[in-house]
Scaffold this motif. Structure first.
Motif, PDB file in Angstrom:
ATOM      1  N   ALA A 330       0.806  -1.220   0.000  1.00 62.86           N
ATOM      2  CA  ALA A 330       0.000   0.000   0.000  1.00 62.86           C
ATOM      3  C   ALA A 330       0.839   1.270   0.000  1.00 62.86           C
ATOM      4  O   ALA A 330       0.453   2.279  -0.602  1.00 62.86           O
ATOM      5  N   LEU A 331       1.993   1.243   0.651  1.00 64.93           N
ATOM      6  CA  LEU A 331       2.794   2.455   0.750  1.00 64.93           C
ATOM      7  C   LEU A 331       3.634   2.716  -0.494  1.00 64.93           C
ATOM      8  O   LEU A 331       4.352   3.711  -0.569  1.00 64.93           O
ATOM      9  N   ARG A 332       3.524   1.849  -1.496  1.00 59.12           N
ATOM     10  CA  ARG A 332       4.092   2.157  -2.814  1.00 59.12           C
ATOM     11  C   ARG A 332       3.234   3.195  -3.540  1.00 59.12           C
ATOM     12  O   ARG A 332       3.704   3.864  -4.455  1.00 59.12           O
ATOM     13  N   LEU A 333       1.966   3.300  -3.141  1.00 61.60           N
ATOM     14  CA  LEU A 333       1.039   4.210  -3.793  1.00 61.60           C
ATOM     15  C   LEU A 333       1.237   5.631  -3.282  1.00 61.60           C
ATOM     16  O   LEU A 333       1.270   5.864  -2.072  1.00 61.60           O
ATOM     17  N   THR A 334       1.321   6.574  -4.196  1.00 62.73           N
ATOM     18  CA  THR A 334       1.547   7.967  -3.820  1.00 62.73           C
ATOM     19  C   THR A 334       0.469   8.466  -2.865  1.00 62.73           C
ATOM     20  O   THR A 334       0.764   9.162  -1.888  1.00 62.73           O
ATOM     21  N   CYS A 335      -0.784   8.120  -3.139  1.00 64.22           N
ATOM     22  CA  CYS A 335      -1.902   8.567  -2.292  1.00 64.22           C
ATOM     23  C   CYS A 335      -2.228   7.575  -1.196  1.00 64.22           C
ATOM     24  O   CYS A 335      -3.164   7.808  -0.418  1.00 64.22           O
ATOM     25  N   GLY A 336      -1.502   6.470  -1.124  1.00 58.89           N
ATOM     26  CA  GLY A 336      -1.776   5.489  -0.079  1.00 58.89           C
ATOM     27  C   GLY A 336      -3.144   4.847  -0.224  1.00 58.89           C
ATOM     28  O   GLY A 336      -3.685   4.732  -1.331  1.00 58.89           O
ATOM     29  N   THR A 337      -3.707   4.441   0.914  1.00 59.88           N
ATOM     30  CA  THR A 337      -5.024   3.804   0.949  1.00 59.88           C
ATOM     31  C   THR A 337      -5.818   4.334   2.129  1.00 59.88           C
ATOM     32  O   THR A 337      -5.245   4.857   3.092  1.00 59.88           O
ATOM     33  N   PRO A 338      -7.147   4.204   2.092  1.00 56.22           N
ATOM     34  CA  PRO A 338      -7.940   4.553   3.275  1.00 56.22           C
ATOM     35  C   PRO A 338      -7.496   3.723   4.475  1.00 56.22           C
ATOM     36  O   PRO A 338      -7.160   2.547   4.341  1.00 56.22           O
ATOM     37  N   ALA A 374      -0.778   7.107   3.988  1.00 55.69           N
ATOM     38  CA  ALA A 374      -0.160   7.675   2.792  1.00 55.69           C
ATOM     39  C   ALA A 374       1.244   8.166   3.127  1.00 55.69           C
ATOM     40  O   ALA A 374       1.434   8.874   4.123  1.00 55.69           O
ATOM     41  N   PRO A 375       2.232   7.790   2.319  1.00 53.14           N
ATOM     42  CA  PRO A 375       3.590   8.258   2.581  1.00 53.14           C
ATOM     43  C   PRO A 375       3.754   9.720   2.193  1.00 53.14           C
ATOM     44  O   PRO A 375       3.129  10.202   1.251  1.00 53.14           O
ATOM     45  N   THR A 376       4.593  10.425   2.926  1.00 53.00           N
ATOM     46  CA  THR A 376       5.018  11.759   2.510  1.00 53.00           C
ATOM     47  C   THR A 376       6.056  11.597   1.398  1.00 53.00           C
ATOM     48  O   THR A 376       6.478  10.483   1.064  1.00 53.00           O
ATOM     49  N   LEU A 377       6.488  12.724   0.825  1.00 54.90           N
ATOM     50  CA  LEU A 377       7.569  12.665  -0.153  1.00 54.90           C
ATOM     51  C   LEU A 377       8.804  12.018   0.469  1.00 54.90           C
ATOM     52  O   LEU A 377       9.462  11.169  -0.147  1.00 54.90           O
TER      53      LEU A 377
END
Length: 392
Positions: A330-338, A374-377
């Motif tokens: 999930a943390l590969r996604l720029t916007c993450g997940t709910p 969601a990860p930060t930059l």
């Protein structure tokens, strides 16, 4: 997280969405950077026998899918485009006869420009393939040769042109940071790919993987400063052309994200059929608690054709490993997940990882949005550090 401290509550929400991965293991020859389960193709491919085996494999696994329809199908390899359109058509017909597909399901096939034939591409489209992923890697003849690719730049250009004309969804697969590649050459590859307006690009840096020829005899790669410049300038170029980086190495225009890969990254379920294929399946036990298992198939094509050797292993996913596995995707996604997707897909309460989420936010690796993971930059740049928190 220690398993002894986790008492799984009854599952909340439905079982995860279901996809199907189909592995076709043969290539014309093995590329020196490739660590996938691929094998040099025999003079005569056993198309009919292999499609029979795939459908038998699906018959065996389907009872574990709890009657869910398929959201997507991905035919990968190897080089699936070595198979005839007739074989792919028979495969897809057999799948449809066995399991329902949601309306508009994404059906992807990977193709090598070196196997491009106009009639074959047309046959794939008629069979039901609605998304083609083309392994271009580079448009530069010298770099293609160093990568061991069987196609040349002209074949790459013709295959990409045919694909965008025939298929509603196309991905171009492109690498950078290649042996002897300059910054300008890397950006020129990207510009040529963008000229096709394909809607989706997989653009990623070449990495040297264990058990590959490049690992045994490492090539001279660009220095870190050049790699960073390629990444920075390439991302600016992609953004200017309307491509959103929605995952570490995936860029798309609106509505063109790879649905099959999104299901992986959101910790969905998938059946895996074919030599070396892996699957992940969830079910509820007698107490209504979510249980997850992984299944993998015999890697060697000859062994896979033998029904008695086809299933190589089944492993439950331990409760204490589920948080890391979820975050790794999930943390590969720029916007993450709910945030609530974590409990739905793992069966584990967020309470058990709340202290780790707090640590990640304090380190600036996760955003402060308490409704999302969601990860930060900084979190994306130091993803391994972020994931390491969930290995405790």
């Amino acid at each position: 997280m220690s398993q002894a401290t986790i008492d799984l509550p009854p599952a909340t929400g439905p079982l995860p969405p279901l996809s199907l991965y189909v592995h076709i293991p043969w290539c014309v020859r093995k590329c020196p950077y490739c660590d996938f389960n691929s094998h040099a193709a025999p003079e005569q491919l056993p198309e009919a026998a292999y499609v029979d085996a795939l459908l038998q494999d699906l018959d065996t696994d389907l009872p574990l899918a709890a009657g869910r329809p398929l959201q997507s199908i991905f035919i990968g390899g190897g080089t699936p485009s070595l198979f005839s359109a007739e074989a792919i058509n028979r495969l897809l017909q057999g799948i449809r006869q066995r399991v329902p597909l949601v309306k508009g399901a994404e059906i992807t096939l990977e193709a090598n420009p070196g196997t491009f034939e106009q009639a074959r591409f047309e046959g794939y489209r008629a069979a039901g393939i609605n998304r083609l992923s083309i392994g271009v890697q580079s448009f530069n003849a010298e770099h293609l040769q160093r990568l061991g690719r069987i196609h040349n730049p002209d074949e790459a250009l013709r295959a990409a042109e045919a694909a965008v004309a025939l298929f509603p969804r196309v991905n171009l697969d492109l690498m950078h940071g290649l042996p002897g590649q300059s910054i300008d050459q890397a950006l020129d590859d990207l510009k040529q790919a963008l000229a096709f307006n394909s809607g989706h690009l997989s653009w990623y840096q070449l990495t040297i993987e264990p058990n590959t020829e490049f690992h045994a005899r490492p090539p001279q790669l660009p220095v870190d400063e050049s790699l960073w410049a390629i990444q920075e300038q390439g991302q600016v170029l992609l953004a200017q052309r309307g491509y959103d980086q929605y995952e570490i190495s995936a860029y798309s225009r609106p509505g063109q994200q790879a649905r099959h890969n999104l299901n992986y990254w959101q910790f969905g379920d998938y059946l895996g059929i074919g030599a070396g294929a892996h699957g992940k399946l969830s079910h509820l036990d007698d107490q209504g608690r979510l249980q997850i298992e992984r299944r993998h198939k015999q890697r060697q094509p000859k062994g896979y054709l033998d029904p008695s050797r086809r299933l190589a292993g089944v492993q439950p996913v331990p409760v204490e490993e589920r948080a890391f596995e979820f975050m790794m995707n999930a943390l590969r996604l720029t916007c993450g997940t709910p945030l609530d997707l974590f409990s739905q897909r793992t069966g584990v309460s967020v309470d058990f990882v709340q202290h780790l989420l707090d640590q990640a936010r304090q380190k600036g690796l996760l955003t402060n949005d308490r409704t999302r993971l969601a990860p930060t930059l900084q979190g994306r740049l130091f993803l391994n550090d972020l994931l390491a928190l969930f290995l405790d």
